[in-house]
Design a protein around this motif. Structure first.
Motif, PDB file in Angstrom:
ATOM      1  N   GLU A  21      32.575  36.008  24.590  1.00  0.00           N
ATOM      2  CA  GLU A  21      32.439  35.649  26.050  1.00  0.00           C
ATOM      3  C   GLU A  21      33.594  35.957  27.034  1.00  0.00           C
ATOM      4  OE1 GLU A  21      32.308  33.477  23.300  1.00  0.00           O
ATOM      5  OE2 GLU A  21      33.501  31.671  23.779  1.00  0.00           O
ATOM      6  N   ASP A  22      34.555  36.671  26.570  1.00  0.00           N
ATOM      7  CA  ASP A  22      35.555  37.405  27.022  1.00  0.00           C
ATOM      8  C   ASP A  22      35.156  38.639  27.535  1.00  0.00           C
ATOM      9  OD1 ASP A  22      38.161  36.230  24.959  1.00  0.00           O
ATOM     10  OD2 ASP A  22      37.582  35.389  26.887  1.00  0.00           O
ATOM     11  N   THR A  23      33.899  39.059  27.307  1.00  0.00           N
ATOM     12  CA  THR A  23      33.416  40.541  27.643  1.00  0.00           C
ATOM     13  C   THR A  23      33.078  40.488  29.137  1.00  0.00           C
ATOM     14  OG1 THR A  23      32.423  40.983  25.480  1.00  0.00           O
ATOM     15  CG2 THR A  23      31.470  42.022  27.214  1.00  0.00           C
ATOM     16  N   ALA A  24      33.794  41.564  29.718  1.00  0.00           N
ATOM     17  CA  ALA A  24      33.794  41.807  31.055  1.00  0.00           C
ATOM     18  C   ALA A  24      34.383  42.877  31.497  1.00  0.00           C
ATOM     19  CB  ALA A  24      34.189  40.285  31.801  1.00  0.00           C
ATOM     20  N   GLN A  73      42.213  35.694  48.402  1.00  0.00           N
ATOM     21  CA  GLN A  73      43.746  35.974  48.520  1.00  0.00           C
ATOM     22  C   GLN A  73      44.226  37.390  48.174  1.00  0.00           C
ATOM     23  OE1 GLN A  73      44.729  32.281  45.992  1.00  0.00           O
ATOM     24  NE2 GLN A  73      45.730  31.505  47.909  1.00  0.00           N
ATOM     25  N   TYR A  74      43.399  38.119  47.746  1.00  0.00           N
ATOM     26  CA  TYR A  74      44.058  39.397  46.964  1.00  0.00           C
ATOM     27  C   TYR A  74      43.325  40.639  47.845  1.00  0.00           C
ATOM     28  CZ  TYR A  74      45.860  37.272  42.863  1.00  0.00           C
ATOM     29  OH  TYR A  74      46.649  36.557  41.896  1.00  0.00           O
ATOM     30  N   ALA A  75      44.229  41.279  48.503  1.00  0.00           N
ATOM     31  CA  ALA A  75      43.923  42.366  49.429  1.00  0.00           C
ATOM     32  C   ALA A  75      43.507  43.716  49.020  1.00  0.00           C
ATOM     33  CB  ALA A  75      44.785  42.638  50.345  1.00  0.00           C
ATOM     34  N   TYR A  76      44.027  43.975  47.619  1.00  0.00           N
ATOM     35  CA  TYR A  76      43.947  45.312  46.859  1.00  0.00           C
ATOM     36  C   TYR A  76      43.378  45.313  45.534  1.00  0.00           C
ATOM     37  CZ  TYR A  76      46.975  46.318  50.764  1.00  0.00           C
ATOM     38  OH  TYR A  76      47.570  46.449  51.985  1.00  0.00           O
ATOM     39  N   TRP A  77      42.418  45.892  45.258  1.00  0.00           N
ATOM     40  CA  TRP A  77      41.831  45.807  43.801  1.00  0.00           C
ATOM     41  C   TRP A  77      41.788  47.199  43.018  1.00  0.00           C
ATOM     42  CZ3 TRP A  77      40.003  41.170  41.909  1.00  0.00           C
ATOM     43  CH2 TRP A  77      39.882  40.225  42.953  1.00  0.00           C
ATOM     44  N   GLY A  78      42.020  47.253  41.869  1.00  0.00           N
ATOM     45  CA  GLY A  78      41.870  48.268  41.005  1.00  0.00           C
ATOM     46  C   GLY A  78      40.073  48.558  40.635  1.00  0.00           C
ATOM     47  N   GLN A  79      40.296  49.546  39.887  1.00  0.00           N
ATOM     48  CA  GLN A  79      38.620  50.058  39.829  1.00  0.00           C
ATOM     49  C   GLN A  79      37.890  49.333  38.565  1.00  0.00           C
ATOM     50  OE1 GLN A  79      41.169  51.573  38.786  1.00  0.00           O
ATOM     51  NE2 GLN A  79      40.482  51.954  36.394  1.00  0.00           N
ATOM     52  N   GLY A  80      38.716  48.553  37.665  1.00  0.00           N
ATOM     53  CA  GLY A  80      38.472  47.922  36.609  1.00  0.00           C
ATOM     54  C   GLY A  80      38.281  48.521  35.151  1.00  0.00           C
ATOM     55  N   THR A  81      38.421  48.093  34.280  1.00  0.00           N
ATOM     56  CA  THR A  81      38.340  48.343  33.035  1.00  0.00           C
ATOM     57  C   THR A  81      37.731  47.308  32.211  1.00  0.00           C
ATOM     58  OG1 THR A  81      39.667  49.239  30.895  1.00  0.00           O
ATOM     59  CG2 THR A  81      40.673  47.126  32.199  1.00  0.00           C
ATOM     60  N   GLN A  82      36.715  48.143  31.241  1.00  0.00           N
ATOM     61  CA  GLN A  82      35.638  47.318  30.457  1.00  0.00           C
ATOM     62  C   GLN A  82      36.446  46.945  29.167  1.00  0.00           C
ATOM     63  OE1 GLN A  82      32.529  46.356  31.361  1.00  0.00           O
ATOM     64  NE2 GLN A  82      32.428  45.114  29.375  1.00  0.00           N
ATOM     65  N   VAL A  83      36.315  45.523  28.899  1.00  0.00           N
ATOM     66  CA  VAL A  83      36.482  44.925  27.611  1.00  0.00           C
ATOM     67  C   VAL A  83      35.145  44.288  27.126  1.00  0.00           C
ATOM     68  CG1 VAL A  83      37.753  43.132  26.554  1.00  0.00           C
ATOM     69  CG2 VAL A  83      38.873  44.255  28.548  1.00  0.00           C
ATOM     70  N   ALA A 139      51.873  39.057  44.954  1.00  0.00           N
ATOM     71  CA  ALA A 139      51.628  38.584  43.745  1.00  0.00           C
ATOM     72  C   ALA A 139      50.474  39.155  43.119  1.00  0.00           C
ATOM     73  CB  ALA A 139      51.312  36.948  44.080  1.00  0.00           C
ATOM     74  N   MET A 140      50.545  39.200  41.896  1.00  0.00           N
ATOM     75  CA  MET A 140      49.508  40.008  41.088  1.00  0.00           C
ATOM     76  C   MET A 140      48.392  39.167  40.254  1.00  0.00           C
ATOM     77  SD  MET A 140      50.263  43.107  42.084  1.00  0.00           S
ATOM     78  CE  MET A 140      49.265  43.831  40.734  1.00  0.00           C
ATOM     79  N   GLY A 141      47.284  39.640  40.021  1.00  0.00           N
ATOM     80  CA  GLY A 141      46.418  38.561  39.350  1.00  0.00           C
ATOM     81  C   GLY A 141      45.430  39.731  38.517  1.00  0.00           C
ATOM     82  N   TRP A 142      44.724  38.841  37.592  1.00  0.00           N
ATOM     83  CA  TRP A 142      43.735  39.563  36.944  1.00  0.00           C
ATOM     84  C   TRP A 142      42.396  38.759  37.146  1.00  0.00           C
ATOM     85  CZ3 TRP A 142      43.815  44.146  34.239  1.00  0.00           C
ATOM     86  CH2 TRP A 142      45.142  44.795  34.302  1.00  0.00           C
ATOM     87  N   PHE A 143      41.334  39.473  37.258  1.00  0.00           N
ATOM     88  CA  PHE A 143      39.999  38.938  37.553  1.00  0.00           C
ATOM     89  C   PHE A 143      39.332  39.374  36.387  1.00  0.00           C
ATOM     90  CE2 PHE A 143      40.266  36.160  41.290  1.00  0.00           C
ATOM     91  CZ  PHE A 143      41.722  36.613  41.675  1.00  0.00           C
ATOM     92  N   ARG A 144      37.891  39.038  36.418  1.00  0.00           N
ATOM     93  CA  ARG A 144      37.005  39.488  35.366  1.00  0.00           C
ATOM     94  C   ARG A 144      35.863  39.154  35.781  1.00  0.00           C
ATOM     95  NH1 ARG A 144      37.733  36.043  29.692  1.00  0.00           N
ATOM     96  NH2 ARG A 144      36.860  34.187  30.546  1.00  0.00           N
ATOM     97  N   GLY A 167      43.577  50.251  29.272  1.00  0.00           N
ATOM     98  CA  GLY A 167      43.834  49.485  27.923  1.00  0.00           C
ATOM     99  C   GLY A 167      42.356  48.870  27.457  1.00  0.00           C
ATOM    100  N   GLY A 168      41.340  48.832  28.418  1.00  0.00           N
ATOM    101  CA  GLY A 168      40.059  48.324  27.944  1.00  0.00           C
ATOM    102  C   GLY A 168      39.500  49.052  26.582  1.00  0.00           C
ATOM    103  N   GLY A 169      38.577  48.289  26.262  1.00  0.00           N
ATOM    104  CA  GLY A 169      37.956  49.144  24.765  1.00  0.00           C
ATOM    105  C   GLY A 169      36.814  47.920  24.102  1.00  0.00           C
ATOM    106  N   LEU A 170      36.328  48.538  23.168  1.00  0.00           N
ATOM    107  CA  LEU A 170      35.505  47.548  22.195  1.00  0.00           C
ATOM    108  C   LEU A 170      36.347  47.197  21.099  1.00  0.00           C
ATOM    109  CD1 LEU A 170      32.699  46.619  21.145  1.00  0.00           C
ATOM    110  CD2 LEU A 170      32.618  48.803  20.168  1.00  0.00           C
TER     111      LEU A 170
END
Length: 127
Positions: free
Chosen positions: A89-92, A113-123, A33-38, A8-11
């Motif tokens: 400033e949300d660009t990440a 606290q998080y053991a599993y991570w995705g590969q990331g999507t650019q915004v 538990a789920m989280g979002w980081f940037r 879902g990331g994009g410009l």
């Protein structure tokens, strides 16, 4: 083991909205538990928001509070990050993460606290 895939990331332009999705492979998705980081270039990875196992509780970084919203669908093994009124400033790169939580209402807020991570999507948000 949990495999996470963000999309879902994009410009977009400042003021626009964007919706990120995270699909999880876990057989017991509701156990996490789920989280979002940037992470922006040259900066440390930072917490954006998290949601409890049950989906009834969420918590956000001050920088996104009131603009970003997290939801999860345990029947579909997905977690959504709805981002409104985006700013440059949300660009990440945005990362989805899963962590073990003892309680259904616990929200995890730190990377450790998080053991599993995705590969990331650019915004990228242009001014």
């Amino acid at each position: 083991q949990v495999h996470l895939v963000e999309s879902g990331g994009g410009l977009v332009q400042a003021g626009d909205s964007l919706r990120l999705s995270c699909a999880a492979s876990a057989r017991t998705f509701s156990s996490y538990a789920m989280g979002w980081f940037r992470q922006a270039p040259g900066k440390e990875r930072e917490f954006v928001g998290g949601v409890s196992r049950s989906g009834t509780r969420s918590y956000y970084a001050d920088s996104v509070k009131g603009r970003f919203f997290i939801s999860r669908d345990n029947s579909k093994n997905t977690v959504i990050l709805q981002m409104n009124t985006l700013k440059p400033e949300d660009t990440a790169a945005y990362y989805c993460a899963a962590g073990n939580a003892a309680y259904t209402t616990s929200v995890l807020t730190t990377t450790g606290q998080y053991a599993y991570w995705g590969q990331g999507t650019q915004v990228t948000v242009s001014s």
